[in-house]
Motif scaffolding. Structure first.
Motif, PDB file in Angstrom:
ATOM      1  N   CYS A 205     -15.403  -3.666  -7.220  1.00  0.00           N
ATOM      2  CA  CYS A 205     -15.128  -5.161  -6.935  1.00  0.00           C
ATOM      3  C   CYS A 205     -15.251  -5.422  -8.540  1.00  0.00           C
ATOM      4  O   CYS A 205     -15.807  -5.166  -9.458  1.00  0.00           O
ATOM      5  CB  CYS A 205     -16.798  -5.714  -6.531  1.00  0.00           C
ATOM      6  SG  CYS A 205     -16.775  -6.997  -6.836  1.00  0.00           S
ATOM      7  N   PRO A 206     -14.223  -5.861  -9.162  1.00  0.00           N
ATOM      8  CA  PRO A 206     -13.806  -6.906 -10.291  1.00  0.00           C
ATOM      9  C   PRO A 206     -14.754  -7.453 -10.923  1.00  0.00           C
ATOM     10  O   PRO A 206     -15.104  -7.393 -12.361  1.00  0.00           O
ATOM     11  CB  PRO A 206     -12.600  -6.826 -10.240  1.00  0.00           C
ATOM     12  CG  PRO A 206     -12.174  -7.766  -9.390  1.00  0.00           C
ATOM     13  CD  PRO A 206     -13.214  -6.534  -8.365  1.00  0.00           C
ATOM     14  N   ILE A 207     -15.220  -8.166 -10.181  1.00  0.00           N
ATOM     15  CA  ILE A 207     -16.306  -9.384 -10.601  1.00  0.00           C
ATOM     16  C   ILE A 207     -17.727  -9.027  -9.977  1.00  0.00           C
ATOM     17  O   ILE A 207     -18.697  -9.883 -10.497  1.00  0.00           O
ATOM     18  CB  ILE A 207     -15.773 -10.458 -10.160  1.00  0.00           C
ATOM     19  CG1 ILE A 207     -15.573  -9.984  -8.977  1.00  0.00           C
ATOM     20  CG2 ILE A 207     -15.066 -11.344 -10.840  1.00  0.00           C
ATOM     21  CD1 ILE A 207     -15.319 -11.403  -7.596  1.00  0.00           C
TER      22      ILE A 207
ATOM     23  N   CYS B 241     -19.723  -8.526  -7.461  1.00  0.00           N
ATOM     24  CA  CYS B 241     -20.434  -9.407  -6.370  1.00  0.00           C
ATOM     25  C   CYS B 241     -21.036  -8.904  -5.228  1.00  0.00           C
ATOM     26  O   CYS B 241     -21.825  -9.032  -4.870  1.00  0.00           O
ATOM     27  CB  CYS B 241     -19.204 -10.398  -5.447  1.00  0.00           C
ATOM     28  SG  CYS B 241     -17.878 -10.073  -5.204  1.00  0.00           S
ATOM     29  N   ILE B 242     -21.099  -7.612  -5.491  1.00  0.00           N
ATOM     30  CA  ILE B 242     -21.318  -6.359  -4.891  1.00  0.00           C
ATOM     31  C   ILE B 242     -22.557  -6.175  -4.999  1.00  0.00           C
ATOM     32  O   ILE B 242     -22.423  -5.409  -6.071  1.00  0.00           O
ATOM     33  CB  ILE B 242     -20.468  -5.568  -3.753  1.00  0.00           C
ATOM     34  CG1 ILE B 242     -19.043  -6.133  -3.058  1.00  0.00           C
ATOM     35  CG2 ILE B 242     -21.302  -4.909  -3.345  1.00  0.00           C
ATOM     36  CD1 ILE B 242     -18.792  -4.760  -2.683  1.00  0.00           C
TER      37      ILE B 242
ATOM     38  N   CYS C 220     -17.562 -13.930  -4.749  1.00  0.00           N
ATOM     39  CA  CYS C 220     -15.870 -12.967  -3.857  1.00  0.00           C
ATOM     40  C   CYS C 220     -14.505 -13.988  -4.548  1.00  0.00           C
ATOM     41  O   CYS C 220     -14.176 -15.322  -3.869  1.00  0.00           O
ATOM     42  CB  CYS C 220     -16.691 -12.795  -2.967  1.00  0.00           C
ATOM     43  SG  CYS C 220     -15.022 -11.960  -1.549  1.00  0.00           S
ATOM     44  N   MET C 221     -13.380 -13.230  -4.604  1.00  0.00           N
ATOM     45  CA  MET C 221     -12.266 -13.591  -4.282  1.00  0.00           C
ATOM     46  C   MET C 221     -10.684 -13.227  -4.042  1.00  0.00           C
ATOM     47  O   MET C 221      -9.729 -12.912  -3.359  1.00  0.00           O
ATOM     48  CB  MET C 221     -11.614 -13.747  -5.818  1.00  0.00           C
ATOM     49  CG  MET C 221     -11.037 -11.887  -6.110  1.00  0.00           C
ATOM     50  SD  MET C 221     -10.488 -12.010  -8.485  1.00  0.00           S
ATOM     51  CE  MET C 221     -10.348 -10.032  -7.999  1.00  0.00           C
ATOM     52  N   TYR C 222     -11.997 -12.639  -2.551  1.00  0.00           N
ATOM     53  CA  TYR C 222     -11.219 -11.218  -1.213  1.00  0.00           C
ATOM     54  C   TYR C 222      -9.664 -11.222  -1.864  1.00  0.00           C
ATOM     55  O   TYR C 222      -8.724 -10.893  -1.668  1.00  0.00           O
ATOM     56  CB  TYR C 222     -10.796 -13.485  -0.524  1.00  0.00           C
ATOM     57  CG  TYR C 222     -11.784 -14.078  -0.390  1.00  0.00           C
ATOM     58  CD1 TYR C 222     -12.410 -13.763   0.577  1.00  0.00           C
ATOM     59  CD2 TYR C 222     -12.038 -15.354  -0.705  1.00  0.00           C
ATOM     60  CE1 TYR C 222     -13.616 -14.319   1.126  1.00  0.00           C
ATOM     61  CE2 TYR C 222     -12.916 -15.759  -0.690  1.00  0.00           C
ATOM     62  CZ  TYR C 222     -13.851 -15.218   0.196  1.00  0.00           C
ATOM     63  OH  TYR C 222     -14.665 -16.710   0.632  1.00  0.00           O
ATOM     64  N   CYS C 223      -9.818 -10.519  -3.081  1.00  0.00           N
ATOM     65  CA  CYS C 223      -9.070  -9.525  -3.529  1.00  0.00           C
ATOM     66  C   CYS C 223      -8.432  -7.750  -2.393  1.00  0.00           C
ATOM     67  O   CYS C 223      -7.456  -7.177  -2.628  1.00  0.00           O
ATOM     68  CB  CYS C 223      -9.597  -9.168  -4.780  1.00  0.00           C
ATOM     69  SG  CYS C 223     -10.709  -8.034  -5.060  1.00  0.00           S
ATOM     70  N   GLY C 224      -9.673  -8.332  -1.915  1.00  0.00           N
ATOM     71  CA  GLY C 224      -9.939  -6.143  -0.951  1.00  0.00           C
ATOM     72  C   GLY C 224     -10.163  -5.060  -1.794  1.00  0.00           C
ATOM     73  O   GLY C 224      -9.940  -4.380  -1.178  1.00  0.00           O
TER      74      GLY C 224
ATOM     75  N   CYS D 275     -12.779  -4.091  -2.767  1.00  0.00           N
ATOM     76  CA  CYS D 275     -13.364  -2.723  -2.348  1.00  0.00           C
ATOM     77  C   CYS D 275     -13.416  -2.257  -1.516  1.00  0.00           C
ATOM     78  O   CYS D 275     -14.327  -1.234  -0.497  1.00  0.00           O
ATOM     79  CB  CYS D 275     -14.318  -3.969  -1.898  1.00  0.00           C
ATOM     80  SG  CYS D 275     -15.050  -5.266  -0.989  1.00  0.00           S
TER      81      CYS D 275
ATOM     82  N   HIS E 259     -12.627  -7.492   6.150  1.00  0.00           N
ATOM     83  CA  HIS E 259     -12.936  -8.915   5.821  1.00  0.00           C
ATOM     84  C   HIS E 259     -12.608  -8.898   7.600  1.00  0.00           C
ATOM     85  O   HIS E 259     -12.244  -7.876   8.172  1.00  0.00           O
ATOM     86  CB  HIS E 259     -11.175  -8.913   4.906  1.00  0.00           C
ATOM     87  CG  HIS E 259     -11.051  -8.717   3.860  1.00  0.00           C
ATOM     88  ND1 HIS E 259     -11.780  -9.663   2.838  1.00  0.00           N
ATOM     89  CD2 HIS E 259     -10.810  -7.970   2.839  1.00  0.00           C
ATOM     90  CE1 HIS E 259     -11.433  -8.923   1.036  1.00  0.00           C
ATOM     91  NE2 HIS E 259     -10.589  -8.309   1.708  1.00  0.00           N
TER      92      HIS E 259
HETATM   93  S1  SF4 Z   1     -13.366  -8.155  -1.736  1.00  0.00           S
HETATM   94 FE1  SF4 Z   1     -14.608  -7.002  -2.819  1.00  0.00          FE
HETATM   95  S2  SF4 Z   1     -13.893  -6.481  -4.557  1.00  0.00           S
HETATM   96 FE2  SF4 Z   1     -12.447  -8.364  -4.332  1.00  0.00          FE
HETATM   97  S3  SF4 Z   1     -14.348  -9.855  -5.400  1.00  0.00           S
HETATM   98 FE3  SF4 Z   1     -14.687  -9.966  -3.064  1.00  0.00          FE
HETATM   99  S4  SF4 Z   1     -16.188  -7.755  -2.770  1.00  0.00           S
HETATM  100 FE4  SF4 Z   1     -15.280  -8.359  -4.588  1.00  0.00          FE
END
Ligand code: SF4
Ligand code: SF4
Lengths: 404, 175
Positions: free
Chosen positions: B85-87, B89-90, B115-119, B121, B132
């Motif tokens: 996860c780049p930010i 949040c986990i 979370c920016m829902y980048c996927g 993780c 997701h």
């Molecule tokens: S989708 Fe996963 S990796 Fe991307 S920001 Fe959300 S928790 Fe982090």
């Protein structure tokens, strides 16, 4: 109205002991309240909802549809909300004028209803100077608007008030001049006389009487829009320039009064246009006897129905114009008034006079009204054709059901 | 009406006095027929959330990246998602019981608000435990409620044993 007062006093003997002036006053007040509550308030409220629904559909939206069935009670919710809001007066405002202004605007609008006819015999007071009274009393609105703009001590309000004054004073001229041909043809200023001089069928209306009244009809209608501060002449309250114009600083009930006056004004514009140019409550006699023979002869239900129907259609047209045309610039607005409407309305008066003289000499001219009626019919036809073409090009489908 | 003298600078608005009147009449009629046409058409508004023919959730595409969900039964506590996860949040906390030599997850939080829902993780997860959903209605009265806690505070959960077969399946399932 006087006849009604006579009737009431005659039938209720105990009223005869009270001075007649007081009885008259009480009866007048009673009917004014009824008028306000059951017609003006209802109309203004419901129109505010109808306008937003129509605007929504024109912009491919739906509009308010949550409060009550199809959002019909939205206007009550809005009114209640404004009732409960604080009645705010800016610290630097001229307090007395500020508090008084909405009532003057409202009174100027409401006083016009005295001579607005609803049917044969259904008029509060059939003044013999009816239309002149309208022109005179509706000028009170300018005073109120200028007062509100000035006393708010806010530059937006002041600009709005000034613009409104300039606009209404300018457009008063073409509007009055456009009424003159009708008065010439009728020979009376009374509203009911003007209606009686027309007939039930469109070609008997003053709008199609001769080419000059035909033009006068449009000048009057557009000028009345300008006097009522409706788009495309809503420069005094241009939201994008002046916040809300002269009523920027108003809140709560006083704000409602302004809007109330504005929406009730819609009906006045429509009713006056119908009275002057579109035949008023005239109905063909056979329709009257066949459909409403059961009812008493003095209650012209069909006429009232026709009158209100025509007025409501014009109200729809006004709303339709509002959501079509962009706002004019101040200089453009003045151009339209002074360069186009004023010369044309002067020409109309002279033309009508000549026409009346000629029509006496050559009765053939009476057939011109049929031609003009056909010309008038072309307008809706042309619009219908354009809509059909647009629908064909965009491959869209008609969806008439307003309940979504 | 739109065609008045002062708009001379605008090309096409020029014309004679009567030409301008004609222009005004024609253009107003044209405009009014356009708006009336729209009045007669169906509005395009979708009345989210309560008056749609189907719930909006069911109309979403299959690979829609909604709010993350975790299957604690398959999570092996490998921390791959936390690292990916780049930010950040986990947040995963793993403790090792000294006597039994067993690992336990004591905390697994995903902060949906960040979370920016980048996927990112979802991809490295070996068992497809984190994925997701098509859930997208995340509004709450307080932003802290958006932290999804998959391990109730004070509890500890034994992670799943990693299996070779599952690893391949997870790769096939993708995000
Ligand atoms: S989708 Fe996963 S990796 Fe991307 S920001 Fe959300 S928790 Fe982090
Ligand atoms: S969710 Fe997947 S990637 Fe994250 S710790 Fe569990 S098994 Fe590893």
């Amino acid at each position: 109205m006087e006849r009604l007062a006579d009737y009431i006093v005659y039938n209720l003997p105990f009223l005869q002991q009270i001075p007649r002036v007081i009885v008259d006053l009480i009866i007048m007040l009673f009917f004014a309240t009824c008028m306000l509550l059951f017609w003006v308030a209802l109309f203004a409220g419901i129109t505010s909802w109808v306008e937003r629904r129509v605007a929504g559909r024109i912009q491919s939206r739906i509009g308010p549809n949550r409060v009550g069935p199809q959002g019909f009670l939205q206007w009550i919710a809005d009114g209640l909300k404004c009732f409960l809001k604080e009645d705010f007066v800016p610290a630097a405002a001229d307090k007395k004028l500020f508090l008084l202004a909405p009532y003057i605007v409202f009174a100027g609008m409401f006083a016009v209803f005295v001579v607005v006819p609803f049917g044969d015999g259904l008029i509060i007071s059939n003044l013999n100077i009816g239309i002149f009274y309208v022109l005179a009393i509706s000028s009170l609105v300018v005073v109120g608007i200028l007062m509100s703009g000035w006393s708010s001590n806010n530059k937006w309000s002041l600009l709005g008030g000034m613009r409104s004054a300039a606009q209404i004073v300018s457009y008063e001229i073409p509007v009055s001049l456009a009424i003159l041909p009708v008065i010439l043809l009728t020979g009376s200023l009374g509203m009911q006389d003007i209606i009686r001089a027309q007939g039930p069928y469109p070609w008997q209306w003053f709008a199609f009487h001769n080419p000059f009244t035909f033009i006068a009809f449009f000048i009057f209608f557009i000028g009345a829009l300008a006097e009522g501060n409706r788009t495309p002449f809503d420069i005094p309250e241009a939201e994008s320039e002046l916040v809300a114009g002269y009523n920027t600083e108003y809140s709560g009930m006083r704000f409602v009064f302004f809007f109330f006056a504005e929406w009730a004004n819609l009906y006045i514009i429509a009713a006056l246009t119908v009275t002057l140019f579109l035949g008023g409550w005239n109905t063909p006699a056979h329709l009257y006897t066949n459909l409403f023979g059961l009812l008493h002869r003095s209650v012209d239900v069909a006429g009232t129905f026709v009158f209100i129907l025509k007025s409501l259609f014009l109200v729809f047209v006004i709303i339709w114009i509002r959501w079509t045309l962009p706002r004019l610039r101040v200089d453009q607005m003045m151009d339209v008034c002074w360069k186009y409407f004023v010369p044309f309305s002067f020409a109309n008066i002279v033309g009508t006079i000549i026409w009346m003289v000629l029509a006496d000499a050559a009765p053939v001219l009476g057939y011109v009204r049929y031609i003009l009626f056909v010309v008038g019919l072309m307008v809706p036809l042309a619009i219908a054709m354009k809509i059909t073409r647009n629908f064909r090009l965009a491959k869209s489908e008609i969806h008439l059901n307003p309940f979504i | 009406m739109a065609t008045t003298a002062s708009t001379d600078a605008v090309p096409g608005f020029r014309g004679t006095y009567f030409g301008r009147i004609k222009n005004a009449i024609i253009s107003i009629m044209e405009g009014m027929s356009v708006t009336l046409g729209y009045l007669l058409q169906r509005p395009i508004t979708i009345q989210y959330p309560d008056r749609t023919p189907k719930p909006v959730k069911d109309t979403l595409p299959e690979r829609y990246r909604g709010i993350l969900e975790l299957d604690m039964k398959t999570c092996t506590a490998c921390l791959a998602c936390e690292r990916a996860c780049p930010i950040g949040c986990i947040k995963i906390e793993v403790v090792k019981d000294k006597e039994t030599k067993k690992r336990y997850i004591t905390r697994f939080d995903i902060d949906i608000a960040k979370c920016m829902y980048c996927g990112l993780c979802v991809d490295p997860c070996p068992g497809g435990a984190i994925r997701h959903t098509n859930e997208f209605e995340g509004s709450t009265s307080d932003v802290q409620y958006l932290v999804r806690r998959f391990v109730p505070p004070g509890e500890r959960i034994e992670p799943a044993k990693p299996k070779k077969k599952e690893k391949e399946e997870a790769g096939a399932e993708g995000s």
